[in-house]
Design an enzyme around this catalytic site. Structure first.
Site, mmCIF file in Angstrom:
data_model
loop_
_atom_site.group_PDB
_atom_site.id
_atom_site.type_symbol
_atom_site.label_atom_id
_atom_site.label_comp_id
_atom_site.label_asym_id
_atom_site.label_seq_id
_atom_site.Cartn_x
_atom_site.Cartn_y
_atom_site.Cartn_z
ATOM 1 C CE LYS A 95 -4.429 -1.527 1.865
ATOM 2 N NZ LYS A 95 -4.235 -3.211 2.176
ATOM 3 C CD GLU A 117 -12.126 4.789 3.002
ATOM 4 O OE1 GLU A 117 -12.043 6.308 2.354
ATOM 5 O OE2 GLU A 117 -11.630 4.004 2.242
ATOM 6 C CB SER A 384 0.077 -8.242 -1.091
ATOM 7 O OG SER A 384 -0.668 -8.928 -0.369
HETATM 8 C C1 LIG Z 1 -4.944 -4.123 1.905
HETATM 9 C C2 LIG Z 1 -4.412 -5.338 1.360
HETATM 10 C C3 LIG Z 1 -4.714 -6.319 0.570
HETATM 11 C C4 LIG Z 1 -5.876 -5.905 -0.347
HETATM 12 O O1 LIG Z 1 -6.047 -4.994 -1.010
HETATM 13 P P1 LIG Z 1 -5.935 -4.758 -2.821
HETATM 14 O O2 LIG Z 1 -6.113 -3.640 -3.233
HETATM 15 O O3 LIG Z 1 -6.671 -5.949 -3.288
HETATM 16 O O4 LIG Z 1 -4.421 -5.400 -2.984
HETATM 17 C C5 LIG Z 1 -3.940 -7.185 0.229
HETATM 18 N N1 LIG Z 1 -2.847 -7.469 0.905
HETATM 19 C C6 LIG Z 1 -2.254 -6.724 2.008
HETATM 20 C C7 LIG Z 1 -0.934 -6.995 2.598
HETATM 21 C C8 LIG Z 1 -3.126 -5.694 2.318
HETATM 22 O O5 LIG Z 1 -2.790 -4.718 3.328
#
Ligand SMILES: *Cc1c(COP(=O)(O)O)cnc(C)c1O
Length: 408
Positions: A95, A117, A384
């Site tokens: 993010k 938010e 992610s």
């Molecule tokens: C917020 C988050 C997601 C989901 O958000 P996407 O917009 O679908 O990528 C996935 N993995 C992590 C670690 C997150 O913090």
């Protein structure tokens, strides 16, 4: 339509086929046009690009490594599995890539404050971090229930200088926080930049957030070329709003031979009604200023959603994903809470990497897929985020898989 490349989308009104657009009140139309114009300008602005690049490299720690998961590849006995290590970014997830882009854009527009938010607090922490380093005020709206559940993230946001506004109406959760933040933005848009946390919302946000996240796929292309001298066979990513998935897919959308797979959370099961598998079970509809797929009730209102990974429980989905599903370019599958928890533990034990529960959905699918492919093939999973935040929860909810070593 035949010659339209995916990477030329959206059209000038922000549509990906029938999805996307800018479904907002006239007052906001002007504010969003201002954002759109600034976004077009920064794409070719050397000063902006240099500053963004400097922060990605020296602050976030990019490029994130592409790691060959040798132990699991050998154990599963099929395709070779690689992890794109977004979990190693500063703040522990992808993010920060788009929050920095949005904060720099806000600064360029002369705004004093970024606001948004947050549900679980991940987006709030990433935005508060970006605001601190870029030098902007930050205001985060959060439901009271979520504030109680996510005390660590709330403390962190405050430490970083953000103002956390508790939302005390209705279900006191994410939906009410969105309404509250939007209400304030409508009053203050002249001085404020609204920083959306995924590839969702009205045009140009889906396009802009994907642009800032596409660094992931560009790095992957270079890294896999260095390691294997060819493109990967499949990319796998979890899908909440869809930003980490589009981030890794983007550079490969027009490469027909690369399979792209998005993994949605089927929660307690697709039949249970307790999931967030928007593309699998949703229908076309409007939500948060865009036309897309929505999990909805008979009356069209968004359904309550559930996932073990709070970052994935959203009843909508980025409009580009809705289009990619309709075109058959991306395969969308699902993994449930138990499969994600098992992948969380398996990845920790076999590779020494504790992934976020969100990312564990993508890993769960990769571990199903790898044995069906052959040894010459390569799968890349977007990890992610890191899973430190999830350890207590998994230990409590799944003591049998977490501590007794009975892994499937
Ligand atoms: C917020 C988050 C997601 C989901 O958000 P996407 O917009 O679908 O990528 C996935 N993995 C992590 C670690 C997150 O913090």
């Amino acid at each position: 339509m035949d010659n339209v490349k995916y990477t030329n989308l959206p059209d000038k009104n922000g549509y990906y086929g029938a999805f996307g657009g800018r479904l907002v009140p006239p007052l906001l139309e002007k504010a969003l046009q201002e954002v759109e114009i600034a976004f077009r300008e920064i794409k070719d602005d050397i000063g902006f690009q240099e500053e963004y690049r400097r922060l990605l490299n020296d602050f976030v720690g990019r490029p994130s490594p592409l790691y060959y998961a040798r132990n699991l590849s050998e154990e599963l006995g099929g395709a070779q599995i690689y992890f794109k290590r977004e979990d190693l970014n500063h703040t522990g997830a992808h993010k920060i890539n788009h929050c920095l882009g949005e904060a720099l854009l806000a600064k360029r527009l002369g705004k004093k404050k970024v606001m948004s938010e947050t549900g679980a607090g991940q987006h709030g922490v990433a935005l508060a971090t970006a605001a601190a380093v870029v030098g902007l005020d930050c205001e985060i709206h959060m439901g009271e229930i979520d504030i109680a559940k996510q005390a660590d993230n709330v403390k962190r946001m405050k430490l970083l200088g953000a103002k956390v506004v508790p939302v005390k109406v209705g279900g006191r959760s994410l939906k009410e926080a969105v309404d509250s933040a939007f209400g304030v933005y409508m009053q203050e848009y002249q001085d404020t930049f609204f920083a959306i946390g995924s590839v969702v919302g009205p045009h140009p946000y889906p396009e802009m957030v994907a642009y800032f996240q596409s660094i992931i796929g560009r790095e992957v292309r270079q890294q896999i070329q260095e390691k294997l001298h060819r493109l990967p066979d499949a990319l796998v990513a979890c899908v909440g709003g869809g930003s980490n998935a589009l981030g890794i897919f983007y550079d490969f959308l027009d490469e027909e031979n690369v399979r792209l797979i998005g993994v949605e959370p089927s929660g307690k099961g697709l039949e249970s009604g307790r999931h967030a598998a928007t593309l699998t079970l949703g229908k076309a509809g409007a939500i948060h200023g865009m036309q897309t797929y929505v999990l909805q009730e008979e009356d069209g209102s968004p359904s309550p959603v559930h996932s073990i990974a709070s970052g994935l429980d959203y009843p909508g989905i980025g409009p580009f994903h809705a289009y990619l599903k309709e075109m058959g370019r991306v395969e969308y599958v699902s993994a449930d809470d138990k499969e994600a928890a098992a992948a969380f533990v398996k990845t920790s034990r076999r590779e020494g990497i504790v992934p976020a529960l969100e990312s564990s959905h993508a890993l769960a699918h990769a571990y199903r897929l790898a044995p069906t492919l052959d040894k010459e093939q390569a799968i890349i999973v977007n990890v992610s985020g890191r899973g430190d935040k999830d350890i207590d929860f998994v230990a409590q909810e799944f003591p049998e898989i977490a501590f007794e070593g009975r892994l499937k």
